[in-house]
Enzyme design. Structure first.
Site, PDB file in Angstrom:
ATOM      1  N   VAL A 279       0.748  -1.094   0.076  1.00 28.39           N
ATOM      2  CA  VAL A 279      -0.199   0.244  -0.085  1.00 28.39           C
ATOM      3  C   VAL A 279       1.308   1.355  -0.202  1.00 28.39           C
ATOM      4  O   VAL A 279       0.458   2.425  -0.541  1.00 28.39           O
ATOM      5  CB  VAL A 279      -1.084   0.113   1.401  1.00 28.39           C
ATOM      6  CG1 VAL A 279      -1.140   1.430   1.658  1.00 28.39           C
ATOM      7  CG2 VAL A 279      -1.977  -1.004   1.254  1.00 28.39           C
ATOM      8  N   ALA A 280       1.197   1.117   0.734  1.00 33.99           N
ATOM      9  CA  ALA A 280       2.904   2.689   0.987  1.00 33.99           C
ATOM     10  C   ALA A 280       3.782   2.808  -0.247  1.00 33.99           C
ATOM     11  O   ALA A 280       3.609   3.683  -1.088  1.00 33.99           O
ATOM     12  CB  ALA A 280       3.954   1.701   2.381  1.00 33.99           C
ATOM     13  N   ASP A 326       0.554  37.412 -33.407  1.00 31.95           N
ATOM     14  CA  ASP A 326       0.160  38.511 -34.128  1.00 31.95           C
ATOM     15  C   ASP A 326       0.220  39.538 -33.633  1.00 31.95           C
ATOM     16  O   ASP A 326       1.076  39.541 -33.053  1.00 31.95           O
ATOM     17  CB  ASP A 326      -1.610  38.607 -33.794  1.00 31.95           C
ATOM     18  CG  ASP A 326      -2.428  37.856 -34.924  1.00 31.95           C
ATOM     19  OD1 ASP A 326      -2.420  36.925 -36.044  1.00 31.95           O
ATOM     20  OD2 ASP A 326      -3.654  37.600 -34.359  1.00 31.95           O
ATOM     21  N   ASP A 634      -7.977  35.300 -33.611  1.00 36.66           N
ATOM     22  CA  ASP A 634      -8.922  36.144 -32.773  1.00 36.66           C
ATOM     23  C   ASP A 634      -9.523  36.159 -33.763  1.00 36.66           C
ATOM     24  O   ASP A 634     -11.174  35.877 -32.814  1.00 36.66           O
ATOM     25  CB  ASP A 634      -8.215  37.156 -33.030  1.00 36.66           C
ATOM     26  CG  ASP A 634      -8.096  38.860 -34.384  1.00 36.66           C
ATOM     27  OD1 ASP A 634      -7.876  37.819 -34.634  1.00 36.66           O
ATOM     28  OD2 ASP A 634      -7.637  39.678 -33.839  1.00 36.66           O
ATOM     29  N   ASP A 638      -9.186  31.846 -37.995  1.00 40.28           N
ATOM     30  CA  ASP A 638      -7.739  32.010 -38.213  1.00 40.28           C
ATOM     31  C   ASP A 638      -8.141  30.651 -37.268  1.00 40.28           C
ATOM     32  O   ASP A 638      -6.847  29.760 -36.502  1.00 40.28           O
ATOM     33  CB  ASP A 638      -8.023  33.124 -35.990  1.00 40.28           C
ATOM     34  CG  ASP A 638      -7.077  34.306 -37.180  1.00 40.28           C
ATOM     35  OD1 ASP A 638      -6.368  34.153 -38.479  1.00 40.28           O
ATOM     36  OD2 ASP A 638      -6.951  35.623 -36.861  1.00 40.28           O
ATOM     37  N   GLU A 703      11.543   2.555   0.891  1.00 41.25           N
ATOM     38  CA  GLU A 703      10.781   1.717   2.510  1.00 41.25           C
ATOM     39  C   GLU A 703      11.343   0.095   1.923  1.00 41.25           C
ATOM     40  O   GLU A 703      11.354  -0.354   2.437  1.00 41.25           O
ATOM     41  CB  GLU A 703       9.416   2.199   1.484  1.00 41.25           C
ATOM     42  CG  GLU A 703       9.684   3.532   2.471  1.00 41.25           C
ATOM     43  CD  GLU A 703       7.767   4.266   1.908  1.00 41.25           C
ATOM     44  OE1 GLU A 703       7.104   3.503   1.364  1.00 41.25           O
ATOM     45  OE2 GLU A 703       7.755   5.254   2.437  1.00 41.25           O
ATOM     46  N   ASP A 732       5.200  11.132   2.505  1.00 41.68           N
ATOM     47  CA  ASP A 732       5.374  11.024   1.903  1.00 41.68           C
ATOM     48  C   ASP A 732       3.850  11.992   1.088  1.00 41.68           C
ATOM     49  O   ASP A 732       4.274  12.723   0.291  1.00 41.68           O
ATOM     50  CB  ASP A 732       4.325   9.765   0.911  1.00 41.68           C
ATOM     51  CG  ASP A 732       5.491   8.998   0.860  1.00 41.68           C
ATOM     52  OD1 ASP A 732       6.486   8.675   1.662  1.00 41.68           O
ATOM     53  OD2 ASP A 732       5.518   7.732   0.470  1.00 41.68           O
TER      54      ASP A 732
HETATM   55  P1  ATP Z   1      -2.522  41.301 -37.039  1.00 40.91           P
HETATM   56  O1  ATP Z   1      -3.674  41.764 -35.748  1.00 40.91           O
HETATM   57  O2  ATP Z   1      -2.508  40.212 -37.168  1.00 40.91           O
HETATM   58  O3  ATP Z   1      -1.644  41.815 -36.319  1.00 40.91           O
HETATM   59  P2  ATP Z   1      -4.442  43.515 -38.551  1.00 40.91           P
HETATM   60  O4  ATP Z   1      -5.757  43.567 -37.047  1.00 40.91           O
HETATM   61  O5  ATP Z   1      -3.482  44.573 -38.155  1.00 40.91           O
HETATM   62  O6  ATP Z   1      -3.004  42.164 -38.288  1.00 40.91           O
HETATM   63  P3  ATP Z   1      -5.995  42.841 -40.112  1.00 40.91           P
HETATM   64  O7  ATP Z   1      -6.582  42.804 -39.616  1.00 40.91           O
HETATM   65  O8  ATP Z   1      -5.728  42.265 -41.053  1.00 40.91           O
HETATM   66  O9  ATP Z   1      -4.449  42.762 -39.995  1.00 40.91           O
HETATM   67  O10 ATP Z   1      -5.527  44.461 -40.921  1.00 40.91           O
HETATM   68  C1  ATP Z   1      -5.146  43.894 -42.264  1.00 40.91           C
HETATM   69  C2  ATP Z   1      -5.025  45.399 -42.876  1.00 40.91           C
HETATM   70  O11 ATP Z   1      -5.864  46.206 -43.055  1.00 40.91           O
HETATM   71  C3  ATP Z   1      -5.253  46.804 -41.934  1.00 40.91           C
HETATM   72  O12 ATP Z   1      -3.120  46.987 -42.540  1.00 40.91           O
HETATM   73  C4  ATP Z   1      -5.487  47.786 -42.459  1.00 40.91           C
HETATM   74  O13 ATP Z   1      -4.819  48.559 -44.230  1.00 40.91           O
HETATM   75  C5  ATP Z   1      -6.273  47.813 -43.214  1.00 40.91           C
HETATM   76  N1  ATP Z   1      -7.294  47.358 -42.336  1.00 40.91           N
HETATM   77  C6  ATP Z   1      -7.506  47.005 -41.174  1.00 40.91           C
HETATM   78  N2  ATP Z   1      -8.730  47.372 -40.309  1.00 40.91           N
HETATM   79  C7  ATP Z   1      -9.779  47.921 -40.946  1.00 40.91           C
HETATM   80  C8  ATP Z   1     -10.995  48.069 -41.069  1.00 40.91           C
HETATM   81  N3  ATP Z   1     -11.987  47.976 -40.459  1.00 40.91           N
HETATM   82  N4  ATP Z   1     -11.665  48.630 -42.336  1.00 40.91           N
HETATM   83  C9  ATP Z   1     -10.223  48.592 -43.177  1.00 40.91           C
HETATM   84  N5  ATP Z   1      -9.460  48.560 -43.307  1.00 40.91           N
HETATM   85  C10 ATP Z   1      -8.317  47.846 -42.184  1.00 40.91           C
END
Ligand code: ATP
Length: 896
Positions: A279-280, A326, A634, A638, A703, A732
């Site tokens: 047991v131990a 990212d 996010d 992804d 032991e 233990d």
């Molecule tokens: P990560 O978070 O991966 O570093 P990110 O958030 O910069 O990347 P995206 O959000 O895909 O990447 O953006 C890529 C490009 O799209 C940006 O560099 C910008 O020029 C354009 N972009 C980002 N947000 C918007 C938006 N809300 N409307 C229009 N264009 C956008």
């Protein structure tokens, strides 16, 4: 009730809510009281009693209980009761350990519970999905899981994947009009969204019409059970190892009994001693302690803002060799401020920091009125119109509800006196094609007061350049010649090389009778207006975290949707991109096969302008090179890469439900530095588990060996059964738990990552267990022989000395287990839990030895103070002899 047949006003009346203001807190409380929480019923967990009884199902424990019963029947009452008591206490301990493990896993589940955006008291707030009631108004967008059954009242390109309910994996396009076709199936209810289904595109708003078990999901849901295995690889390996250890312990115990009987010991005594020893020696508590150590580590991670969604990830974290992260928001603060604007060959700067609304515009050194320049005014206006972000005041600070990039555009507009309120009076937005990181654009179709319609598109400047046909230059529309294109490209690079994130704005008028129903028709033939460049300062702690990862043999890779030059500038600032390191952009990546990427993947530190699907390729290439990859994400897109990676990491603040569900780790603060802390903790947890495996097994070896050697040497039993059981329980138990709470050794982040296939006994652990265990056995036996030789008539006294030596040897050895190097490498007072555990074990031992009422139970005699010198001296040998030898060896030039 067929909600899909009703118009939204009818739904509003039926569920007694207000589509524009939502419910009040009071109404919500009352409905929650009446109808309960929005939860699906879960299978009941085993009751406490069952869990307690399960502690005694172990075969050897049953044998021990049976043996005790027999000894009780034979008149050995004291022994029988004492053994029973110890077994019972052991059972309780196991029970509490398991309960604690289970509770912390449950708490973990609650921490990662889904949240929804609900309209309450005329304000959008995030609340746990569980708190939804019928009548709540909720909104959702791409990547969200729907929190309850809702009747849709507003949609923008909304598509929902309903396979969880209907089995159909093609997303359904949703609308808001009533459907008047009698009884229809769930899949055809296109103006409804159901609990548990997933938004794959666009956004929507709806009224909750069913919650909890009253949803479509609730009706089909069998009792929900998490089918997922929460066992970590180590736990699985330990389970297999446990079987081997049990066999070894049983064989050795049998050997002890057989040799003892051959050498003339009483069969009954040997049987009881053998069973107690078994047991131990069987480390039956190991799996439970491992779970406790894992969950305690997980609690520590929560304090550092990392939530582990799958327990196995804790171990894998310690093996990570690459972190793909990212940039925006994870390495940077995601607090964007527009600082530069460019249009038609002219550049302006804007003052102000963060989302502060005060700021002025400058052309060179000279302050200007932004409304004086038509192209600048248009650039700012369209940036605000094609935008969903809302600014809110939170105490004294302005915060953005929505995308921070869009928030920055709203702020730059306000600095020029252009507000969203004013614009929504002038223009009506009649269609929206939401941003997605694959297209890198977003568009709206707007109608002005005179009925003219036009498309406004904003997005990555290089992408917009590809879909523009003309350019606004000196307030005149010009065809987009190569010359203009090059000028725009120069401007983009110029802004990006200052680490600015760039957004361009384009537009086009829509001709009468032209119909635009999808983004492809909208996002073409545009007129390029200009670019806004915004800073997004790096998080201050990231640079040090990157360096710490590097020292720990972990490579950091930046993956971003941003422009290559912006990414490069920030990666250099953060120490991610070494001189000569490669930078790859999405276009090049698209053309590469995984095996081509594999060839260069070790040299690449930055991937820019990538789309989410590229991430999967990167993960695969890295994995085929043997890396253990942590990947952040996010968005919905992804999810595949998060799933495919070894440690999928989702953002807690900006992450979608889908990304979170795919991940094994969620960062509450979206911060890269948190990944580093989690890895450090992951390494530490694994080391702690190794520490107590080492301690427990070395103790067990000691032991068994003391008994075995004594039998071989034809000596009497050096320990009586109850003493063996006591050692198992007290010596233990407590210190092993305290080892699980140990801090990381100073060098934990200065070693290379552990190989994931590394065995439990790797890195010399097996040798340490056997050698220390052997010595513990030898010194205990030696102490016994010395005292027994001195006075063979006083066996009980010699046994007490052996008992004390065994206990002390183990309690000293526990400090050695704290270091992979030697006992001299660590300050014993760093882990006060351990110090207290050891002190309590010593105190309990002294009570057993010196407290007269306990002496007959434990067969002990008061030890003469002089014999303590012998005991302490002997028990220090296993730890200090070997540690001393190791130390001299590591100092001698030959070993170095
Ligand atoms: P990560 O978070 O991966 O570093 P990110 O958030 O910069 O990347 P995206 O959000 O895909 O990447 O953006 C890529 C490009 O799209 C940006 O560099 C910008 O020029 C354009 N972009 C980002 N947000 C918007 C938006 N809300 N409307 C229009 N264009 C956008």
């Amino acid at each position: 009730m067929n909600w899909y047949e009703l118009r939204s006003e009818e739904v509003e009346k039926k569920v007694n809510t207000s589509l524009s203001n939502g419910l009040t807190e009071q109404e919500v409380k009352q409905r929650q009281k009446q109808f309960g929480y929005n939860e699906l019923k879960e299978a009941e967990r085993p009751s406490a009693l069952l869990l307690f009884l399960a502690q005694f199902k172990d075969f050897m424990v049953i044998v021990l209980l049976a043996a005790t019963l027999i000894s009780g029947l034979l008149g050995e009452y004291i022994d029988a009761i004492a053994i029973m008591a110890i077994v019972l206490i052991n059972g309780f301990l196991g029970f509490f350990q398991e309960r604690k493990a289970e509770k912390s896993l449950q708490a973990l589940k609650e921490l990662s519970a889904p949240q929804v955006h609900a309209l309450r008291n005329n304000e959008w707030t995030r609340i746990p999905s569980k708190e939804l009631v019928v009548g709540d108004i909720i909104k959702f967008s791409s990547g969200d899981r729907i929190g309850a059954d809702v009747r849709l009242i507003d949609v923008k390109s909304l598509e929902i994947e309903e396979s969880a309910l209907t089995g159909e994996s093609v997303p359904v396009a949703k609308h808001v009009s009533p459907i008047d076709q009698g009884e229809i199936s769930l899949g055809d209810q296109e103006n409804m969204a159901f609990m548990g289904t997933m938004v794959t595109r666009g956004s929507g708003v709806g009224v909750v019409v069913g919650t909890g078990m009253n949803t479509a999901m609730g009706q089909i849901a069998e009792l929900l059970q998490s089918a997922e295995s929460m066992m970590t690889p180590l736990q699985r390996r330990l389970e297999q190892l446990g079987k081997i250890l049990i066999s070894v312990a049983l064989v050795l115990t049998l050997l002890v009994v057989v040799v003892g009987v051959i050498n003339g010991h009483d069969l009954y005594n040997m049987f009881l001693a053998g069973v107690s020893l078994a047991v131990a020696a069987i480390p039956e508590g190991l799996p439970a302690i491992v779970t406790v150590a894992l969950s305690l580590g997980v609690q520590r991670m929560i304090k550092k803002n990392a939530i582990v969604r799958r327990l196995p990830a804790v171990e894998t974290l310690g093996c990570a060799s690459v972190i793909c992260s990212d940039k925006t928001g994870t390495m940077t603060q995601n607090k964007m401020t527009v600082t530069h604007l460019w249009s038609g060959g002219k550049t302006w700067t804007v003052s102000g920091t963060g989302y502060d609304l005060k700021g002025s515009f400058f052309a060179g050194e000279k302050e200007i009125q932004p409304t004086d320049d038509k192209s600048l005014q248009q650039l700012l206006t369209f940036g605000v119109l094609c935008n969903n972000a809302v600014l809110k005041r939170n105490d004294d600070e302005i915060v953005v509800d929505g995308d921070p990039t869009e928030g920055a555009l709203v702020v730059s507009g306000i600095k020029a006196g252009i507000t969203k309120d004013f614009l929504t009076n002038q223009f009506e937005i009649i269609e929206e094609f939401p941003f997605d990181s694959g297209r890198k654009m977003m568009s709206v179709i707007v109608k002005d007061k005179t009925g003219n319609q036009f498309v406004i598109t904003k997005g990555a400047p290089d992408v917009l350049l590809g879909v523009s046909e003309s350019v606004l230059w000196n307030n005149k529309q010009q065809p987009l010649s190569e010359e203009y294109k090059n000028k725009i490209k120069d401007a983009i690079e110029d802004l990006a090389s200052n680490a600015l994130r760039t957004i361009a704005v384009s537009f086009k008028p829509i001709r009468q009778n032209q119909r635009i129903s999808n983004e492809r028709d909208a996002e073409c033939d545009l007129t390029f207006i200009g670019i806004q460049g915004m800073i997004d300062p790096p998080r201050p702690e990231v640079k040090a975290a990157v360096k710490e990862c590097k020292d720990a043999g972990i490579k950091t890779i930046m993956i971003t949707g941003d422009h290559l030059i912006t990414a490069k500038a920030i990666a250099t600032q953060l120490g991610i991109l070494p001189p000569g390191g490669k930078v790859l952009d999405g276009n090049t990546l698209s053309k590469m096969e995984v095996d081509e990427l594999e060839e260069i993947v070790d040299d690449v530190y930055v991937y820019a302008r990538v789309s989410p699907e590229h991430k999967l390729k990167i993960v695969k290439a890295l994995q085929s090179k043997g890396h253990i990859v942590a990947m952040t994400g996010d968005g919905v897109n992804d999810a595949p890469a998060i799933k495919a990676s070894d440690i999928g990491i989702a953002m807690g603040i900006t992450g979608t439900d889908v990304a979170k569900e795919a991940s094994s780790l969620v960062l509450l603060d979206d911060n890269f530095a948190t990944i580093k802390s989690a890895i450090k903790e992951g390494r530490n947890i694994y080391e702690n588990i190794r520490k107590f495996i080492r301690y427990l097994l070395a103790s067990n070896v000691g032991e068994i060996l003391v008994m075995l050697f004594a039998m071989i040497l034809s000596l009497p039993l050096p320990l009586v059964p109850i003493q063996i059981l006591w050692v198992n329980l007290v010596t233990d138990g407590l210190p092993a738990m305290a080892l699980g709470l140990d801090q990381a050794e100073g060098n934990v982040m200065r070693r290379s990552p552990r190989h994931p296939k590394e065995g439990v006994f790797a890195r010399g652990l097996g040798w340490k267990i056997v050698s220390r265990g052997f010595l513990i056995g030898i010194v205990t036996l030696a102490a016994f022989m010395i005292v027994y030789g001195r006075d063979p008539n006083n066996l009980g006294y010699a046994q007490t000395v052996a008992f004390a030596t065994l206990v002390m040897a183990q309690l000293i050895h526990v400090f050695d287990c704290r270091s992979e190097r030697s006992v001299f490498h660590r300050n014993p007072f760093q882990n006060m839990y351990l110090v207290w555990a050891v002190l309590s074990s010593v105190a309990l031992m002294l009570v057993v030895i010196y407290y007269p009422p306990l002496q007959p139970i434990f067969h002990t005699y008061p030890i003469d103070p002089r014999d303590w010198l012998l005991i302490i001296g002997m028990s220090a040998i296993p730890t200090f002899l070997l540690a001393g030898a190791l130390l001299t060896r590591s100092r001698s030039p030959k070993a170095a």
